[in-house]
Write a protein that holds these residues in place. Structure first.
Motif, short mmCIF file in Angstrom:
data_model
loop_
_atom_site.label_atom_id
_atom_site.label_comp_id
_atom_site.label_asym_id
_atom_site.label_seq_id
_atom_site.Cartn_x
_atom_site.Cartn_y
_atom_site.Cartn_z
N THR A 183 0.85 -1.20 0.00
CA THR A 183 0.00 0.00 0.00
C THR A 183 0.88 1.25 0.00
O THR A 183 2.09 1.19 0.27
CB THR A 183 -0.91 0.04 1.23
N LYS A 184 0.27 2.38 -0.27
CA LYS A 184 1.01 3.65 -0.27
C LYS A 184 1.68 3.88 1.08
O LYS A 184 2.85 4.29 1.14
CB LYS A 184 0.05 4.80 -0.59
N ASP A 185 0.97 3.62 2.18
CA ASP A 185 1.53 3.83 3.52
C ASP A 185 2.69 2.88 3.79
O ASP A 185 3.68 3.26 4.42
CB ASP A 185 0.44 3.64 4.59
N GLN A 186 2.57 1.62 3.32
CA GLN A 186 3.65 0.66 3.52
C GLN A 186 4.91 1.09 2.77
O GLN A 186 6.02 0.99 3.29
CB GLN A 186 3.22 -0.74 3.05
N LYS A 187 4.73 1.57 1.54
CA LYS A 187 5.87 2.06 0.75
C LYS A 187 6.55 3.24 1.44
O LYS A 187 7.78 3.31 1.53
CB LYS A 187 5.41 2.46 -0.65
N GLU A 188 5.73 4.17 1.93
CA GLU A 188 6.28 5.36 2.59
C GLU A 188 7.04 4.98 3.86
O GLU A 188 8.15 5.48 4.12
CB GLU A 188 5.16 6.35 2.92
N THR A 225 4.10 -5.97 9.52
CA THR A 225 5.10 -7.04 9.56
C THR A 225 5.88 -7.14 8.26
O THR A 225 7.10 -7.35 8.27
CB THR A 225 4.42 -8.39 9.87
N ILE A 226 5.21 -6.97 7.11
CA ILE A 226 5.93 -7.10 5.84
C ILE A 226 6.96 -5.97 5.69
O ILE A 226 8.02 -6.16 5.08
CB ILE A 226 4.95 -7.12 4.63
N CYS A 227 6.68 -4.81 6.28
CA CYS A 227 7.67 -3.72 6.28
C CYS A 227 8.92 -4.15 7.06
O CYS A 227 10.06 -3.88 6.65
CB CYS A 227 7.08 -2.45 6.90
N ALA A 228 8.69 -4.83 8.19
CA ALA A 228 9.81 -5.32 9.00
C ALA A 228 10.59 -6.41 8.26
O ALA A 228 11.82 -6.48 8.35
CB ALA A 228 9.30 -5.84 10.34
N VAL A 229 9.89 -7.27 7.52
CA VAL A 229 10.54 -8.32 6.74
C VAL A 229 11.47 -7.70 5.69
O VAL A 229 12.63 -8.12 5.54
CB VAL A 229 9.48 -9.23 6.06
N ILE A 230 10.97 -6.70 4.98
CA ILE A 230 11.77 -6.04 3.93
C ILE A 230 13.00 -5.37 4.55
O ILE A 230 14.12 -5.49 4.03
CB ILE A 230 10.90 -5.01 3.18
N ALA A 231 12.78 -4.67 5.67
CA ALA A 231 13.90 -3.99 6.34
C ALA A 231 14.93 -5.00 6.83
O ALA A 231 16.15 -4.78 6.70
CB ALA A 231 13.37 -3.17 7.51
N ALA A 232 14.47 -6.13 7.39
CA ALA A 232 15.38 -7.16 7.89
C ALA A 232 16.21 -7.75 6.75
O ALA A 232 17.42 -7.99 6.90
CB ALA A 232 14.59 -8.26 8.60
N LEU A 233 15.58 -7.98 5.60
CA LEU A 233 16.30 -8.51 4.45
C LEU A 233 17.42 -7.55 4.04
O LEU A 233 18.55 -7.97 3.75
CB LEU A 233 15.34 -8.73 3.27
N ALA A 234 17.12 -6.25 4.02
CA ALA A 234 18.13 -5.26 3.64
C ALA A 234 19.34 -5.33 4.57
O ALA A 234 20.49 -5.31 4.12
CB ALA A 234 17.52 -3.86 3.67
#
Length: 667
Positions: A250-255, A283-292
């Motif tokens: 979503t837009k908020d998740q991307k931001e 949670t998916i925001c945290a998953v993406i950040a953790a991968l980075a």
């Protein structure tokens, strides 16, 4: 030795009672402020408004009757007349008053007309001669009456006035038009009118908020000096992962994700709160950040408050990241010693990229090779020291706090001045709002009927209660007490299980797995289901004794259903819907967690919503950072002048703030 014995009326016995109240000196006694004031005035019936408290004088028109609702809950009712107007008065758990209410008795009643002017719910009833008008300070004490406590304070105040020195700089008293410290205590404990009460409250609130503002400003200053190593993550791998997701962010998740990544590149450590409603996709925001972070060659720790929630996150991370070679492990108190030692060894050697667990992550002998990123979920459930301990396992790691108890952005920035805020407002497309209803305990059969309908349609249900076992000291309903009724009402064909915190880990795991597989239709549980339960097939949540929970917690419990695109239902069961609807009606009106949380903060204050220890927010005697937001903003501005001030009292305030900073550090 205590100086309390100097006060007339205080001997060894009374001194012991005051010690029990946490009072060990005259100064502590006079600085114990009323919890509230009662402006006692008998009003006219014409002044009455629905949902607003009023005090009326009249005559009992009937004998009182007592109705038994359930264990430890009774309702006393009688007819009450004012001139030619007669209406029904009800009051709970006052059956002992039955004998004293007789036809023709003059009474003074205090309470509210809830839905109409035919029914009055009373909070207090006294005979007319015992009612005294005027402004009366009310003190919350365990060992004596408020009246007796007030008498001691007045005696102490006469002794202590010469010892009351001013503690705010003169320029602040003049700027804010505040009463001085001597006037303050007179106005607090013996106000002559409402103007004096308001003047005293303004001074107390401002002083409390100024001290809080000074802590925020000082903490921000300290944190700005900390420097970290920037993260050189592989943006190509991160973009490929996002493109491969089975849904679009979503837009908020991307931001929110972009804000986290900017923090990774900053020279100062991330200190960010990611807040969003239940099911908004944090949670998916945290998953993406953790991968980075993993692509940058560093490790990630993800800490959750319960095994249920931690294990759910472990499964989510494995689902998304295991297939691309990321090494993920789970750690909790129930992991056996041999496996735990193996995890410790691989973590220290750098063979584990992401570890997800509970408080087990802050054990002293657990060490990382290079901890670069920490995620703390439901951050308000952890104490300040626990969060600090995990942070110290890395060298200036980035920290992301996550919370499903959102608060408005401007308030969050005011509250947590040292945190950056990311908010997710949107929820995944296709989700239906949970249909919510407040029902009386005596209308519970309608809830059972709806539950049976949903189970017959292949869905599942929760019943949530505040206690595990019945308590003689409490009127709350327990899981063990309610379970037989559920079994009786739902029938033998429906599989029902009990879930609570006293079950061992194996029992809990077996029950949860059976519920996930729909081998169990109904869970009768405590609030252990509040976070971490993700069963899309569950469509009914019923909360007993709902008025005993905060709005944010009730909203969290509602979030256990409606996690798919089918219609879900939530029932909040209360003893008296007329009395409790005012507090809970926002839950019927909206599923917006931000609005609900703001209402909860207004009703209870942040200390009650988040916990005093967990947030680092001090317990205010009178101030409320929601309703007193404008005064807090003034205090935040004034704090800058105090920090830069050179007068004696400004310097004293600043020195005291830095001395106390560890106790309120939000890290």
């Amino acid at each position: 030795m205590s100086d309390l014995l100097e006060i007339k009326g205080i001997g060894k016995s009374m001194e012991a009672k005051l010690f029990h109240e946490g009072i060990t000196s005259i100064s502590e006694l006079v600085e114990t402020f009323p919890s509230r004031y009662e402006s006692r005035r008998i009003q006219k019936l014409i002044e009455a408004k629905l949902q607003e408290e009023i005090t009326l004088s009249g005559i009992a028109k009937s004998e009182a009757s007592v109705y038994y609702i359930r264990r430890k809950l009774t309702k006393l009712t009688f007819e009450f007349g004012i001139d030619s107007t007669v209406f029904k008065v009800s009051i709970f758990n006052r059956e002992f008053m039955k004998a004293s209410i007789s036809v023709g008795k003059e009474l003074v009643i205090t309470g509210k007309f809830i839905n109409d002017f035919r029914n009055f719910t009373a909070s207090d009833i006294v005979t007319k001669p015992k009612y005294i008008e005027g402004i009366v300070p009310i003190y919350r004490t365990d060992t004596m009456s408020s009246k007796q406590f007030h008498k001691l304070i007045m005696a102490a105040l006469s002794l202590n006035k010469n010892r009351l020195s001013e503690n705010l700089p003169l320029f602040l008293l003049e700027r804010q038009e505040l009463v001085n410290r001597v006037e303050l205590f007179d106005f607090v404990h013996q106000p002559h009118d409402e103007k004096e009460v308001l003047s005293a409250q303004e001074r107390v609130k401002y002083e409390e908020l100024l001290n809080f503002a000074l802590r925020i400003a000082a903490l921000k200053k300290l944190n700005s000096r900390i420097v970290k190593k920037q993260k050189n993550y592989d943006i190509g791998k991160v973009r490929a992962f996002i493109d491969g997701l089975p849904f679009e962010l979503t837009k908020d998740q991307k931001e929110a994700t972009n804000e986290i990544f900017r923090d990774f590149k900053s020279k100062n450590p991330m200190n960010r709160l990611l807040q969003g409603d239940v099911g908004s996709g944090k949670t998916i925001c945290a998953v993406i950040a953790a991968l980075a972070v993993v692509t940058a060659g560093q490790q990630v720790a993800y800490m959750a408050p319960t095994e249920i929630l931690a294990h759910q996150h472990f499964q989510t991370f494995c689902k998304y990241l295991s297939q691309i070679g990321v090494q993920i492990e789970y750690l909790s108190g129930s992991v056996i010693e041999k496996a735990r030692k193996d995890i410790y060894s691989r973590l220290e050697q750098g063979n584990i990229d992401i570890i997800i667990g509970t408080h087990a992550l802050i054990q002293e002998d657990l060490a990382f090779r290079d901890l670069g990123f920490i995620v703390i979920d439901e951050q308000h459930r952890f104490g300040v020291k626990q969060r600090q301990f995990l942070r110290k396992k890395g060298i200036t790691p980035d920290v992301l706090f996550m919370s499903a108890t959102p608060i408005p952005r401007t308030l969050a920035i005011t509250l947590f001045g040292d945190l950056d805020i990311s908010s997710i407002h949107t929820i995944p497309a296709g989700r239906k709002a949970v249909l919510t209803k407040i029902v009386g305990y005596d209308d519970l059969d309608s809830v059972f009927v709806k539950t049976i309908e949903e189970i017959q349609s292949g869905h599942q249900a929760y019943f949530t209660l505040p206690l595990i076992v019945e308590s003689e000291a409490s009127s709350l309903i327990s899981v063990e007490e309610f379970l037989p009724l559920v079994r009786e009402k739902l029938g033998r064909d429906i599989k029902i299980e009990m879930l609570h915190g006293k079950l061992n880990a194996k029992e809990k795991t077996e029950i949860l797995e059976a519920f996930y597989k729909n081998e169990v239709n109904v869970l009768v549980a405590t609030t252990v289901v509040e976070v971490g339960m993700n069963v899309p097939n569950a469509t009914v949540m019923t909360v007993l004794n709902a008025s005993r929970f905060g709005l944010s917690q009730l909203h969290q419990l509602r979030g256990r259903v409606g996690r798919d695109n089918v219609q879900a239902y939530c029932f909040y069961v209360v003893d008296d819907p007329l009395r409790d609807r005012g507090k809970l009606e926002v839950l019927e009106r909206t599923v917006d967690g931000f609005e609900i949380s703001e209402t909860d903060l207004e009703q209870r204050g942040p200390g009650e919503v988040f916990g005093e220890e967990q947030t680092g927010i001090p317990k205010f005697r009178m101030a409320n950072i929601v309703t007193d937001k404008e005064l807090l903003e003034q205090a935040l501005n004034d704090a800058k002048d105090v920090l830069a001030g050179h007068d004696e009292l400004s310097i004293k305030l600043v020195n005291r703030t830095f001395a106390l900073i560890d106790a309120y550090n939000l890290d």
